[in-house]
Structures are given as C-alpha cells and as structure tokens.
Design a protein around this motif. Structure first.
Motif, short mmCIF file in Angstrom:
data_model
loop_
_atom_site.label_atom_id
_atom_site.label_comp_id
_atom_site.label_asym_id
_atom_site.label_seq_id
_atom_site.Cartn_x
_atom_site.Cartn_y
_atom_site.Cartn_z
N ARG A 21 77.80 52.87 88.09
CA ARG A 21 78.57 51.80 88.74
C ARG A 21 77.83 51.29 89.96
N LEU A 22 77.30 52.20 90.78
CA LEU A 22 76.56 51.78 91.97
C LEU A 22 75.30 51.01 91.61
N LEU A 23 74.61 51.45 90.56
CA LEU A 23 73.42 50.72 90.12
C LEU A 23 73.78 49.32 89.64
N GLY A 24 74.89 49.22 88.91
CA GLY A 24 75.36 47.91 88.45
C GLY A 24 75.70 47.01 89.62
N ASP A 25 76.41 47.56 90.62
CA ASP A 25 76.75 46.79 91.81
C ASP A 25 75.49 46.36 92.55
N SER A 26 74.54 47.27 92.65
CA SER A 26 73.29 46.95 93.34
C SER A 26 72.54 45.85 92.61
N ARG A 27 72.56 45.91 91.29
CA ARG A 27 71.88 44.88 90.50
C ARG A 27 72.54 43.52 90.72
N LYS A 28 73.87 43.50 90.76
CA LYS A 28 74.58 42.25 91.04
C LYS A 28 74.22 41.71 92.42
N ASP A 29 74.16 42.61 93.40
CA ASP A 29 73.81 42.20 94.76
C ASP A 29 72.41 41.61 94.81
N VAL A 30 71.47 42.24 94.11
CA VAL A 30 70.09 41.74 94.09
C VAL A 30 70.05 40.36 93.44
#
Length: 86
Positions: A21-30
């Motif tokens: 989930r955190l990786l997905g959120d980070s990817r969205k942020d990027v």
C-alpha cells in the motif's frame, strides 16, 4: 503453537500489505509530482518564448531608434557645415 504461528503469518501478511500500500501511494505521489513538474516545464517554456519575442522586439526598436539618431546626426552635421564660420 498453531495459534502463535497463525499470529505470525497474519502479522507478516499485514506488514506486506502495508508495504505494498505504501509503495502504491508513493508511486501515485511520484506520478503527481512528475505531472506537476511537466506543467511547470510547459509554462516555463511558454514564458521563455514570450521573453525571447520581447527581446527581439526590443532589439528592433533599439535598431530603429539608432537609425533615427544617425539621421538626426547627419542632418545636424549638414546644418552646421552650412553655417558661416566667424
């Protein structure tokens, strides 16, 4: 013992789920940052084109003024050359 093993696997699953989930959120942020940067790059390019156009226009005006001053200087020289000297 099975209770302990079940708790460990649930904890590991929750931890992995949190990581994903955190990786997905980070990817969205990027991606959002990249889109935002792309918008700024586009705006910067537009402003740069406007500045270039303004500089070219200013150079044209300066050249025109320079030519006018040259004509005035020529006219003054002609007038002064026709004046009687004492």
């Amino acid at each position: 013992m099975s209770s302990s093993a079940k708790n460990d696997s649930d904890h590991s699953l929750n931890t992995l789920t949190d990581v994903v989930r955190l990786l997905g959120d980070s990817r969205k942020d990027v991606k959002q940052v990249q889109e935002h940067q792309s918008e700024h790059d586009h705006r910067f390019d537009q402003l740069e084109c406007k500045v270039d156009a303004n500089q070219q226009e200013s150079r044209k005006r300066f050249d025109q003024q320079d030519r006018r001053l040259d004509k005035i200087e020529d006219m003054l020289s002609a007038i002064l050359s026709r004046l009687p000297t004492r």
